[in-house]
Design a protein around this motif. Structure first.
Motif, PDB file in Angstrom:
ATOM      1  N   VAL A  44      41.793  22.852  17.012  1.00  0.00           N
ATOM      2  CA  VAL A  44      41.118  21.553  16.870  1.00  0.00           C
ATOM      3  C   VAL A  44      40.185  21.504  15.670  1.00  0.00           C
ATOM      4  N   ARG A  45      40.222  22.503  14.805  1.00  0.00           N
ATOM      5  CA  ARG A  45      39.220  22.561  13.734  1.00  0.00           C
ATOM      6  C   ARG A  45      39.323  21.395  12.766  1.00  0.00           C
ATOM      7  N   ASP A  46      40.512  20.781  12.633  1.00  0.00           N
ATOM      8  CA  ASP A  46      40.644  19.645  11.720  1.00  0.00           C
ATOM      9  C   ASP A  46      39.922  18.406  12.232  1.00  0.00           C
ATOM     10  N   ARG A  47      39.530  18.428  13.492  1.00  0.00           N
ATOM     11  CA  ARG A  47      38.798  17.292  14.062  1.00  0.00           C
ATOM     12  C   ARG A  47      37.294  17.370  13.766  1.00  0.00           C
ATOM     13  N   PHE A  48      36.859  18.458  13.157  1.00  0.00           N
ATOM     14  CA  PHE A  48      35.431  18.651  12.892  1.00  0.00           C
ATOM     15  C   PHE A  48      35.233  18.845  11.389  1.00  0.00           C
ATOM     16  N   PRO A  49      35.178  17.729  10.650  1.00  0.00           N
ATOM     17  CA  PRO A  49      35.171  17.801   9.175  1.00  0.00           C
ATOM     18  C   PRO A  49      33.923  18.441   8.587  1.00  0.00           C
ATOM     19  N   ASP A  50      32.842  18.546   9.363  1.00  0.00           N
ATOM     20  CA  ASP A  50      31.628  19.168   8.835  1.00  0.00           C
ATOM     21  C   ASP A  50      31.581  20.666   9.099  1.00  0.00           C
ATOM     22  N   GLY A  51      32.677  21.217   9.594  1.00  0.00           N
ATOM     23  CA  GLY A  51      32.786  22.659   9.658  1.00  0.00           C
ATOM     24  C   GLY A  51      32.794  23.257  11.047  1.00  0.00           C
ATOM     25  N   GLN A  52      32.957  24.582  11.060  1.00  0.00           N
ATOM     26  CA  GLN A  52      32.964  25.363  12.290  1.00  0.00           C
ATOM     27  C   GLN A  52      32.016  26.550  12.106  1.00  0.00           C
ATOM     28  N   VAL A  53      31.106  26.699  13.053  1.00  0.00           N
ATOM     29  CA  VAL A  53      30.138  27.792  13.043  1.00  0.00           C
ATOM     30  C   VAL A  53      30.524  28.769  14.152  1.00  0.00           C
ATOM     31  N   PHE A  54      30.528  30.061  13.830  1.00  0.00           N
ATOM     32  CA  PHE A  54      30.856  31.086  14.819  1.00  0.00           C
ATOM     33  C   PHE A  54      29.722  32.102  14.876  1.00  0.00           C
ATOM     34  N   VAL A  55      29.229  32.367  16.087  1.00  0.00           N
ATOM     35  CA  VAL A  55      28.154  33.341  16.271  1.00  0.00           C
ATOM     36  C   VAL A  55      28.529  34.279  17.409  1.00  0.00           C
ATOM     37  N   ASP A  56      28.584  35.580  17.112  1.00  0.00           N
ATOM     38  CA  ASP A  56      28.778  36.592  18.147  1.00  0.00           C
ATOM     39  C   ASP A  56      27.393  37.063  18.572  1.00  0.00           C
ATOM     40  N   LEU A  57      27.021  36.727  19.795  1.00  0.00           N
ATOM     41  CA  LEU A  57      25.650  36.961  20.241  1.00  0.00           C
ATOM     42  C   LEU A  57      25.391  38.408  20.637  1.00  0.00           C
ATOM     43  N   HIS A  58      26.447  39.162  20.914  1.00  0.00           N
ATOM     44  CA  HIS A  58      26.247  40.557  21.331  1.00  0.00           C
ATOM     45  C   HIS A  58      27.542  41.327  21.080  1.00  0.00           C
ATOM     46  N   PRO A  59      27.813  41.684  19.825  1.00  0.00           N
ATOM     47  CA  PRO A  59      29.117  42.255  19.478  1.00  0.00           C
ATOM     48  C   PRO A  59      29.386  43.630  20.066  1.00  0.00           C
ATOM     49  N   ASN A  60      28.364  44.420  20.342  1.00  0.00           N
ATOM     50  CA  ASN A  60      28.604  45.764  20.861  1.00  0.00           C
ATOM     51  C   ASN A  60      27.391  46.260  21.638  1.00  0.00           C
ATOM     52  N   ALA A  61      27.589  47.425  22.274  1.00  0.00           N
ATOM     53  CA  ALA A  61      26.547  47.958  23.157  1.00  0.00           C
ATOM     54  C   ALA A  61      25.371  48.545  22.404  1.00  0.00           C
ATOM     55  N   THR A  62      25.500  48.756  21.112  1.00  0.00           N
ATOM     56  CA  THR A  62      24.427  49.416  20.358  1.00  0.00           C
ATOM     57  C   THR A  62      23.434  48.432  19.750  1.00  0.00           C
ATOM     58  N   THR A  63      23.704  47.148  19.837  1.00  0.00           N
ATOM     59  CA  THR A  63      22.796  46.137  19.298  1.00  0.00           C
ATOM     60  C   THR A  63      22.258  45.268  20.431  1.00  0.00           C
ATOM     61  N   ALA A  64      21.097  44.694  20.214  1.00  0.00           N
ATOM     62  CA  ALA A  64      20.510  43.808  21.218  1.00  0.00           C
ATOM     63  C   ALA A  64      21.129  42.416  21.106  1.00  0.00           C
ATOM     64  N   PRO A  65      21.293  41.708  22.224  1.00  0.00           N
ATOM     65  CA  PRO A  65      21.811  40.332  22.169  1.00  0.00           C
ATOM     66  C   PRO A  65      20.859  39.429  21.385  1.00  0.00           C
ATOM     67  N   LEU A  66      21.414  38.447  20.702  1.00  0.00           N
ATOM     68  CA  LEU A  66      20.580  37.478  20.004  1.00  0.00           C
ATOM     69  C   LEU A  66      19.815  36.623  21.003  1.00  0.00           C
ATOM     70  N   THR A  67      18.564  36.376  20.713  1.00  0.00           N
ATOM     71  CA  THR A  67      17.752  35.495  21.546  1.00  0.00           C
ATOM     72  C   THR A  67      17.926  34.053  21.076  1.00  0.00           C
ATOM     73  N   PRO A  68      17.541  33.065  21.906  1.00  0.00           N
ATOM     74  CA  PRO A  68      17.609  31.670  21.460  1.00  0.00           C
ATOM     75  C   PRO A  68      16.852  31.430  20.156  1.00  0.00           C
ATOM     76  N   ASP A  69      15.697  32.080  19.996  1.00  0.00           N
ATOM     77  CA  ASP A  69      14.917  31.891  18.772  1.00  0.00           C
ATOM     78  C   ASP A  69      15.603  32.497  17.550  1.00  0.00           C
ATOM     79  N   GLU A  70      16.538  33.407  17.750  1.00  0.00           N
ATOM     80  CA  GLU A  70      17.315  33.964  16.638  1.00  0.00           C
ATOM     81  C   GLU A  70      18.576  33.139  16.377  1.00  0.00           C
ATOM     82  N   ILE A  71      19.115  32.529  17.417  1.00  0.00           N
ATOM     83  CA  ILE A  71      20.344  31.745  17.274  1.00  0.00           C
ATOM     84  C   ILE A  71      20.090  30.477  16.469  1.00  0.00           C
ATOM     85  N   VAL A  72      18.965  29.816  16.726  1.00  0.00           N
ATOM     86  CA  VAL A  72      18.676  28.542  16.061  1.00  0.00           C
ATOM     87  C   VAL A  72      18.647  28.687  14.534  1.00  0.00           C
TER      88      VAL A  72
END
Length: 440
Positions: free
Chosen positions: A147-175
């Motif tokens: 469906v990406r063609d339906r969103f002309p202003d782009g697509q944002v992708f965020v992996d909030l916790h890719p692996n066990a060695t890093t801390a999950p992103l907090t809401p204040d980091e995601i914004v």
């Protein structure tokens, strides 16, 4: 009253036709079957790419010739004016090239929901949830690319916790992370101001935001807005019940027929048919998990000189199974480890105490080894199920409900890196159910 003359824009034409017919937006919604929100967004010009089916329904309800709708959609000024190419994020990782066996219905439902979100008819986030290795990320990426063609202003992708060695992103980091992707200028230091700037940026865009490995509702909420043309697609490691109105898709393990088709897609039906008995063993050891089956198929396809029996023999010993279900950078153990690392310490301790139970168990079986309180035992079970680490398997005489840890989870806490830990070492923390911990 039919309208025979066209206004200069679709928004003006729709408004003129509705008012000429003496209809409110609510009246038109009831007559056409198109939501009031979608009509409002069309009339105010906030919909960037109107759905043809919605316009046809509105044209019929207003007596407009349907042929005029197509001409209006092609007129200058009726469409969305996207940001310059350099400011349009295109962050989606590559979609899986293989067929997502057993997920066709989920895929269609997600893409239909995201398409509706784009025209402003729904602001509900789409949430995919399932146990480790069920293929949540693969499904989400497949749906997003569709469906990406339906969103002309782009697509944002965020992996909030890719692996066990890093801390999950907090809401204040995601914004600020999403703000930077949108090129929204300097990011404010104050979290509340940054969140307000994000809402302002999203209000004027048509963006698809994909969040992977989500662990809480708080990580999603800053991206949700009423009446926006954006869509939020989430792959969650746990249920997110506090996200009201969410469009939820739960995925589970594949059944035997689906698991066999997935292996055949990777190896060819001739190779699996030639070793049907060994193929059945591989399927059993993979437990219907798409990630495990994908790894098994890739391991064998990269080793045409090895037999299915070779792999089945490697996976026979449960103690080594997670270690061997690995190929390249794909690992079932890593998927479980990332989920385990984000657990509250008392929940990890409960898992460690339950590791000896390879079969079914009930609340009574958790006493007194896991906890001395029946109420706390029930709450811990709810938490394990909520986090997709255990599942209900049925009832026995007297209405006693039984549960079971997902096999990879039990194998990880029994034989994996944490298998030698002692739950007694996890001390000094009190676990509370989510509703109690978040109250007030």
């Amino acid at each position: 009253m039919p309208v025979t003359s066209l206004s200069s824009t679709l928004a003006e034409t729709l408004t003129t036709a509705r008012e000429a017919a003496c209809l409110t937006q609510e009246d038109l919604a009831e007559r056409s079957g198109v939501s009031v929100r979608a009509i409002r967004n069309l009339e105010t010009g906030h919909t960037s790419r109107p759905r043809k089916q919605s316009l046809l329904l509105l044209a019929k309800a207003l007596g407009l010739p349907s042929g005029e709708i197509g001409r209006l959609m092609r007129r200058p000024g009726t469409g969305h004016h996207p940001a310059p190419p350099g400011l349009v994020p295109a962050e989606l990782p590559a979609a899986p090239h293989h067929r997502l066996v057993g997920r066709a219905t989920h895929l269609r439902s997600l893409q239909s929901h995201l398409s509706a979100a784009q025209d402003g008819s729904t602001g509900r986030p789409a949430v995919v949830v399932g146990p480790p290795g069920a293929g949540k990320t693969a499904l989400v990426l497949k749906a997003a690319h569709g469906v990406r063609d339906r969103f002309p202003d782009g697509q944002v992708f965020v992996d909030l916790h890719p692996n066990a060695t890093t801390a999950p992103l907090t809401p204040d980091e995601i914004v600020p992370r999403v703000l930077r992707s949108l090129g929204a200028g300097p990011v404010a230091d104050h979290p509340e101001e940054a969140a307000a700037r994000l809402r302002d940026a999203l209000s004027r865009r048509c963006v698809l935001v994909v969040l992977d490995n989500v662990d809480s509702e708080a990580q999603v909420r800053p991206l949700l807005m009423d009446g926006s043309r954006n869509a939020v697609l989430v792959a969650a490691r746990r249920e997110l019940p506090a996200l009201t109105g969410q469009f939820r898709q739960h995925i589970d393990v594949l059944d035997d027929g689906e698991a066999l088709r997935m292996l055949e897609d990777l190896l060819g039906s001739a190779r699996t048919a030639a070793e049907r008995s060994a193929a059945s063993r591989v399927l059993r050891f993979c437990g219907g998990l798409p990630l495990a089956l994908h790894i098994a198929g890739l391991w064998l396809s990269g080793r045409p000189h090895r037999s299915l029996r070779d792999l089945a023999d490697r996976l026979t010993n449960e103690q080594d199974r997670l270690r061997f279900l690995r190929v390249g950078d794909l690992s079932l153990e890593a998927s479980v480890a990332a989920c385990y690392s984000s657990l509250p310490a008392p929940v990890r301790a409960a898992l460690l105490r339950l590791r000896k139970r390879s079969g079914d168990f009930g609340v009574d079986d958790m006493l007194p080894e896991v906890t001395a309180s029946p109420g706390m035992a029930a709450d811990l079970l709810d938490e394990l199920i909520d986090r997709q680490l255990a599942h209900a398997v049925g009832t026995v005489t007297g209405g006693r409900r039984l549960y079971r840890l997902h096999d990879p989870v039990r194998q990880y806490v029994t034989y994996g890196p944490v298998g030698s830990w002692h739950p007694e070492r996890v001390t000094g923390q009190v676990w509370l159910p989510r509703q109690a911990a978040h109250s007030g």
